[in-house]
Design a protein around this motif. Structure first.
Motif, PDB file in Angstrom:
ATOM      1  N   ARG A  23       9.417 134.882  57.900  1.00 18.00           N
ATOM      2  CA  ARG A  23       9.206 133.542  57.327  1.00 18.00           C
ATOM      3  C   ARG A  23       8.858 133.696  55.854  1.00 18.00           C
TER       4      ARG A  23
ATOM      5  N   ILE B 291      -0.339 127.266  57.980  1.00 19.62           N
ATOM      6  CA  ILE B 291      -1.312 126.947  59.039  1.00 19.62           C
ATOM      7  C   ILE B 291      -1.542 128.211  59.878  1.00 19.62           C
ATOM      8  N   THR B 292      -0.448 128.863  60.204  1.00 19.44           N
ATOM      9  CA  THR B 292      -0.550 130.107  60.971  1.00 19.44           C
ATOM     10  C   THR B 292      -1.549 131.059  60.320  1.00 19.44           C
TER      11      THR B 292
HETATM   12  C1  DGY Z   1       2.839 127.241  60.434  1.00 13.98           C
HETATM   13  O1  DGY Z   1       1.934 127.394  59.633  1.00 13.98           O
HETATM   14  O2  DGY Z   1       3.234 128.157  61.152  1.00 13.98           O
HETATM   15  C2  DGY Z   1       3.502 125.916  60.574  1.00 13.98           C
HETATM   16  O3  DGY Z   1       4.673 126.045  61.319  1.00 13.98           O
HETATM   17  C3  DGY Z   1       3.847 125.340  59.254  1.00 13.98           C
HETATM   18  O4  DGY Z   1       4.743 126.161  58.574  1.00 13.98           O
END
Ligand code: DGY
Length: 381
Positions: free
Chosen positions: A131, A138-139
């Motif tokens: 990613r 948030i993760t």
């Molecule tokens: C996360 O933080 O994983 C949420 O999907 C937002 O990107």
């Protein structure tokens, strides 16, 4: 044999139909179920296409509206739990796969890799993928941070994508999750946190399989798009505080492959539209709450009322703020929700300026080291 489930809400029906076809053509899949939030256009398109698809594939493709099972805002949690219930009560399939409906890069490989890991005896298989360094905020700053501060000795902080919606559960794991009253209650965005926590609490073995193609889901605009998710994910962690983990889960992670340039170069959110969120619409009640926070956080946030500031919100300041939030945050209380959001925006901007700008490899290394430091240090008290 397996059931594949796509929970959905106002999705592009073309993409979802494509994913349904891919899933139902897989030799390990016996049935596909789409669980919709409501009878929206996407739902109607799918429901109209389902009988023909079932006939073509020679296996059931079903579409249903999610039941109201939980106690919080009706959302993704009700959708996933509706599917768990269907799987356990209406079928005798051995495995259940969940995939988010918006994956653009879905292919039979997602199913095959999960099935292969389950064949090795794992109770739960979770997909993870590269990613962008400013995605997953948030993760990193809510979920993995909370897991590291609260359960540092467990496998929780080391789960790559604890909010991931792509996973396989054996029947036993599904039964364990649905039997957990906290899981059934969690009807909102907190469901992924609850599934992750519950599977670790119950000692299920976890395998994380790496999908190099990534998920290529939609990108976010200003960070406001994520406010509800943020608030519900934090409240989910807060609700679990104090629960002890005694079972030992085994946890194996497939080694990741090279990260594609599109992911390395992608921007996770719109910086210009995010900055004003720090300054705008403070209420006196929200300002009063700042008195609870450590001096550096309080002073920094007070300064934000006139100009966006975030250099103060480093790793240590966030640890202090997080602890105050764990003790005091109130879900459903607008001043608290607004302040939690602003604090997290400040943390995200600080990280973006201090680390993400230095390049993808540095940023990801920093984030992993940060989790390690939080696990070592724990809460301040
Ligand atoms: C996360 O933080 O994983 C949420 O999907 C937002 O990107």
């Amino acid at each position: 044999m397996s059931l594949v489930v796509f929970p959905f809400k106002r999705e592009d029906p073309g993409n979802l139909l494509k994913n349904v076809k891919i899933a139902s053509a897989h030799p390990r899949v016996e049935e596909v179920l789409c669980v919709g939030f409501e009878e929206d256009d996407c739902f109607r398109t799918l429901a109209a296409a389902a009988p023909k698809l079932s006939k073509e594939q020679g296996k059931p493709v079903k579409v249903m509206v999610q039941e109201r099972l939980g106690e919080l805002r009706p959302g993704k949690g009700d959708g996933m739990n509706t599917a768990l219930r269907y799987f356990l009560e209406e079928t005798d399939h051995q495995r259940l796969h969940f995939y988010d409906a918006d994956i653009v890069s879905f292919s039979e490989e997602w199913i095959t890799k999960a099935e292969e890991a389950a064949d090795q005896g794992y109770d739960v298989v979770r997909h993870y993928f590269p990613r962008a360094s400013t995605d997953a905020m948030i993760t990193w700053f809510i979920t993995r941070t909370g897991f590291a501060l609260l359960w540092p000795k467990s496998v929780l902080p080391w789960i790559e994508q604890p909010l991931g919606g792509e996973l396989l559960l054996t029947r036993e794991a599904a039964r364990g999750l649905l039997a957990d009253h906290r899981v059934r209650r969690q009807s909102d965005w907190g469901i992924d946190t609850l599934y992750t926590f519950s599977m670790v609490k119950q000692g299920f073995s976890l395998y994380e399989t790496y999908m190099g193609v990534g998920k290529l889901h939609k990108l976010y605009g200003a960070l406001t798009d994520l406010k509800t998710m943020l608030v519900e994910c934090f409240a989910a962690i807060q609700s679990l505080r104090g629960i002890e983990l005694t079972e030992l889960s085994t946890h194996q992670v497939e080694f990741p492959g090279p990260v594609p340039p599109e992911v390395k170069e992608k921007l996770g959110y719109d910086l210009e539209r995010t900055l004003p969120l720090l300054c705008r619409d403070w209420t006196p009640e929200e300002e009063d709450l700042l008195a609870l926070f450590p001096p550096e956080v309080r002073a920094g946030m007070e300064a934000c009322r006139s100009f966006p500031k975030f250099s103060f919100m480093d790793e240590e300041a966030w640890r202090g703020a997080y602890e105050v939030l764990l003790d005091n945050f109130q879900l459903g209380q607008p001043h608290w929700e607004s302040l939690l959001f602003r604090l997290w925006v400040a943390r995200t901007l600080n990280y973006t300026a201090q680390h993400a700008l230095r390049g993808y490899d540095h940023a990801l290394y920093y984030l992993h080291q940060m989790i390690w430091r939080y696990a070592r240090l724990g809460l301040r008290r």
